[in-house]
Design a protein around this motif. Sequence first.
Motif, mmCIF file in Angstrom:
data_model
loop_
_atom_site.group_PDB
_atom_site.id
_atom_site.type_symbol
_atom_site.label_atom_id
_atom_site.label_comp_id
_atom_site.label_asym_id
_atom_site.label_seq_id
_atom_site.Cartn_x
_atom_site.Cartn_y
_atom_site.Cartn_z
ATOM 1 N N LEU A 1 -7.911 -19.358 -17.971
ATOM 2 C CA LEU A 1 -6.869 -20.234 -18.512
ATOM 3 C C LEU A 1 -6.345 -21.260 -17.508
ATOM 4 C CD1 LEU A 1 -4.806 -17.480 -20.399
ATOM 5 C CD2 LEU A 1 -6.359 -19.162 -21.416
ATOM 6 N N LYS B 1 -7.210 -24.224 -16.255
ATOM 7 C CA LYS B 1 -7.098 -25.638 -16.623
ATOM 8 C C LYS B 1 -5.995 -25.861 -17.659
ATOM 9 C CE LYS B 1 -11.872 -26.939 -15.540
ATOM 10 N NZ LYS B 1 -13.150 -27.479 -16.068
ATOM 11 N N ARG B 2 -5.850 -24.934 -18.585
ATOM 12 C CA ARG B 2 -4.799 -25.060 -19.602
ATOM 13 C C ARG B 2 -3.414 -24.922 -18.971
ATOM 14 N NH1 ARG B 2 -9.133 -22.497 -21.930
ATOM 15 N NH2 ARG B 2 -9.819 -23.294 -23.978
ATOM 16 N N ALA C 1 -2.681 -28.177 -17.206
ATOM 17 C CA ALA C 1 -2.403 -29.264 -18.152
ATOM 18 C C ALA C 1 -0.968 -29.182 -18.675
ATOM 19 C CB ALA C 1 -3.392 -29.213 -19.312
ATOM 20 N N VAL C 2 -0.516 -27.984 -19.018
ATOM 21 C CA VAL C 2 0.844 -27.817 -19.530
ATOM 22 C C VAL C 2 1.863 -28.038 -18.416
ATOM 23 C CG1 VAL C 2 2.464 -26.171 -20.550
ATOM 24 C CG2 VAL C 2 0.113 -26.282 -21.385
ATOM 25 N N ALA D 1 -0.179 -32.436 -23.250
ATOM 26 C CA ALA D 1 -1.020 -31.272 -23.534
ATOM 27 C C ALA D 1 -0.971 -30.922 -25.018
ATOM 28 C CB ALA D 1 -0.555 -30.079 -22.693
ATOM 29 N N LEU E 1 -3.810 -28.797 -27.405
ATOM 30 C CA LEU E 1 -3.612 -27.483 -26.797
ATOM 31 C C LEU E 1 -2.455 -26.757 -27.485
ATOM 32 C CD1 LEU E 1 -3.994 -28.214 -22.963
ATOM 33 C CD2 LEU E 1 -5.649 -27.140 -24.496
ATOM 34 N N ILE F 1 -0.218 -20.830 -24.658
ATOM 35 C CA ILE F 1 -0.406 -20.930 -23.212
ATOM 36 C C ILE F 1 0.825 -20.396 -22.477
ATOM 37 C CG2 ILE F 1 -0.704 -22.549 -21.295
ATOM 38 C CD1 ILE F 1 -2.346 -24.289 -23.291
#
Length: 277
Positions: free
Chosen positions: A153, A155-156, A159-160, A167, A172, A177
Amino acid sequence: MMDVLFEPWQHVFMQRALIVAVASAVLCGVVGTHVVLRGMAFIGDAVAHSVFPGVAIAFVLQLNLALGGATAGIVTAVVIAVTSQNRRLKEDSVIGVFFAAAFALGIVVLSGAPGYGGSLESFLFGQILGISDADVRTVLTGGALVLSAAALLHKRFVAVSLDRETARASGLNVWAIDASLYIMVTIVIVISLQAVGNILVLAMLVTPAAAARLLTDRLGVMMVLAPVIGAGSAVTGLYLSYSYNLAAGGLTVLVVTAVFLVCWLIAPKHGLLTRLV
């Protein structure tokens, strides 16, 4: 001299403690990096307190304390993640509401559970020198799962952390997340309770990552430095605990805090003295 340095690690109980301390420090360093980058230190404190009612309820029902704490922490984390999606409420406000409520529930449950004192002391201050082989296996298994999830997780999470709205616009599931990160924080905290206890666990989650943040501007390097700082502090704390018969968890936190202060003063680009020169 070498005999003196290695003498503590010849004992089986110290070897178990070393494994758990280093594993906890690595987990706290990796997950703590995301916590620091997102300014979520308060969530660590909230989750650490929210496991309290789970432990108290598990004790009353004579169930596994760690499982009870983890269940309560995960439930609270998910509730926080759901509630904080309301844009009229800031995340820290939601966290404050639920961590206070969870801790209050623990106090109420505890008030009706006579004979809990010894278990409560271990929960609050850690019991790393009383680690069993089963505890070591549990920590290593749980740690492997957390690290695998963190890698999957990563990269997610980044991003957030950088921009929640972007995001969300890119498709997403920000709620999922958030909930995943909160659950990972919960598992790491429950794993680390044996090492430093409920009161000090936030320091191991935040301080190594904060020190690493002062040393580098690169996320990848930070995620390596934070576990190294945490693990080095854990080993030093254990050694000092054995040598001077003092609390291992408290010494570990004092060592990592000293490292943070040194970084704050003399970090190559962001240290106070470095910027003054």
